[in-house]
Design a protein around this motif. Sequence first.
Motif, mmCIF file in Angstrom:
data_model
loop_
_atom_site.group_PDB
_atom_site.id
_atom_site.type_symbol
_atom_site.label_atom_id
_atom_site.label_comp_id
_atom_site.label_asym_id
_atom_site.label_seq_id
_atom_site.Cartn_x
_atom_site.Cartn_y
_atom_site.Cartn_z
ATOM 1 N N ALA A 107 34.294 6.807 5.154
ATOM 2 C CA ALA A 107 35.102 5.818 5.871
ATOM 3 C C ALA A 107 34.854 5.900 7.372
ATOM 4 O O ALA A 107 34.744 4.860 8.051
ATOM 5 N N ALA A 108 34.742 7.092 7.907
ATOM 6 C CA ALA A 108 34.524 7.249 9.346
ATOM 7 C C ALA A 108 33.193 6.639 9.770
ATOM 8 O O ALA A 108 33.076 6.089 10.878
ATOM 9 N N GLN B 135 33.482 2.673 9.754
ATOM 10 C CA GLN B 135 34.330 2.101 10.790
ATOM 11 C C GLN B 135 33.467 1.471 11.878
ATOM 12 O O GLN B 135 32.586 2.096 12.447
ATOM 13 N N SER C 182 39.126 4.090 2.875
ATOM 14 C CA SER C 182 38.183 3.047 2.480
ATOM 15 C C SER C 182 38.919 1.781 2.054
ATOM 16 O O SER C 182 38.453 0.663 2.324
ATOM 17 N N LEU D 2 39.863 -0.142 5.124
ATOM 18 C CA LEU D 2 38.693 -0.819 5.682
ATOM 19 C C LEU D 2 38.314 -2.041 4.863
ATOM 20 O O LEU D 2 37.951 -3.087 5.410
ATOM 21 N N GLN E 265 40.695 -4.778 5.649
ATOM 22 C CA GLN E 265 40.503 -5.260 7.017
ATOM 23 C C GLN E 265 39.288 -6.175 7.145
ATOM 24 O O GLN E 265 39.320 -7.183 7.866
ATOM 25 N N HIS E 266 38.209 -5.840 6.421
ATOM 26 C CA HIS E 266 36.943 -6.559 6.607
ATOM 27 C C HIS E 266 36.600 -7.483 5.445
ATOM 28 O O HIS E 266 35.470 -7.968 5.358
#
Length: 576
Positions: free
Chosen positions: A296-297, A300, A361, A364, A367-368
Amino acid sequence: MRRMYLSGMALLLVACGSESDVGQHPQADLLLINGNIRTVDDQRPLVQALAVSGDRIAALGSNEALSAWRGEQTQVIDLQGKTAIPGFIEGHGHYTSFGDSLMTLDFRYADSFDAIVAMVADAAKETPAGEWIVGRGWHQDKWKTQPVPSVEGLPLRDKLSAATPDHPVMLIHTSGHAVFVNQKAMTLVELDGKTVPPDGGEIVLTDDGRPIGMMRESAQDLFRAAFARHQSLRSNAVIEAEMRRKVKLAGEESLRHGITSFQDLGTRFAEVDLLKTMADEANLPVRLWMAFEEQAADMQGRLADYRMIGYGNNFLTVRAIGEKVLDGALGTHGGWLLEPYTDLPRSHGLNVVPIAEIEASARLAMQHDYQLAIQGIGDRAYRELLNIYAAEFARHPDKTDLRWRIEHAQVIHPVDVQRTVELDVIPAVQGIFACSDGPWVEERLGPQRTAERGYIFNTLYEAGAVPTNGTDPPVDEISPIASFHCSVTRQLPDGSYFQPDEVYTREVALYSYTMGNAIAAFEDGIKGSLTPGKLADITVLSQDLITVPDDDIMDTEIVMTILGGKVVYQDGEIQP
């Protein structure tokens, strides 16, 4: 969800053309006639002829009705009664890993550990000292003779180490969830009986604390990383050439099996960069739908730039995160269960990736506008994923039709079946696993738990979940015909049947490999059925999967594969 998409297809049929208005269209580039064409479209399920303009289906109907589409430049293919269906969609696989498996040792048909050792020893004779020897496909429960001595049915590394003293060796389990290594590899990474396994992994030991060579789940990462470092020492040109070869080999093997689209679970940013370049060059052999398997990092700030839908004339789509594995595989006792394994009572399996990482995850993905497609094989893992998904959905009630998936979904507690449907989660299953795993599943789970929770694919469908299918190459053979056969029979190699109440009907099985998989990838508007306006991706079969007797299904041959209106495979040969 299924009914909504089927009604949508009806509207598409009206909008894009039908038999009644063929005279309004120019001549076709390709015309299929005299066929038994199963469209997987309720509005017109069976037709005789199909016209293609460009890379799209233009019209359907009888030979007579579509004769107006025939011109001097039209390529006419007489199917002579053979069956045409929408191109198969591989619903879950690992594309470049599949290509790689076609370049390394294949242990799928080895019937003993001794046979594998012999194969590796032969390879060592042709391999320079110090170079890695890698192979894939073994499964201890499929060996005819069990190794002696053994630990939990697994061999000790001694024979392998003696046969390969000068080469690090890594034998990848067919599931991909474990590796077996020799002493040279263990020495290379400085692993011994005192090494503490990482979270989510296990180093299998003898009673006196000696590693046998088996590395379950995240314990294998040390060896995969060492091999990757070794490979990275080559020039960039060599690395790229090898990756391009993997893409080509995986694509050609897919086309030989009637597969026109491949859903890849577990890509990397660098891999997508190359695939995008190949799409620009028109060098991708099949259509790809890719899901990132990154931390996940690391994702980002990058996901927005990488999201693409239908790039390169609909050959490359990147819109999902997966397959991060919440748990391991049943075959390696890694699937995370609510209760202990029947044949390994000390273990509930393994939580491989921390829940917090999956939650990150999920945030994310929301969000995307990415799909989330995480592996949940055991019933504990499946439940934990439902909980993660439900919590994220509750935080965003305005976002609907997300089509988040749980990959494999092999063991599910009954109370979680209805939750799956209520949350509109798609269980992305592989029909073939019921037959390849069936001989040993009851050993892992016991008879009652197996009957209640094991590979309940039709139960999920009857409850309202979207039916899907695939073979998870290179885990199992990339054969839609074999997976179809298992989906509708559940017949094991010895003639017995595994969970026979969970068979799909023939129609549902065909739907699962075409429209169901298209829905699971947000591609039902352009794939999954032979409907005017959709991509002309078509597979021609030697016989009708809907009507052929059970015993004859496996005799079905792929006669032709058509991709975007072009014949790309015919009569055993890839077409230029």
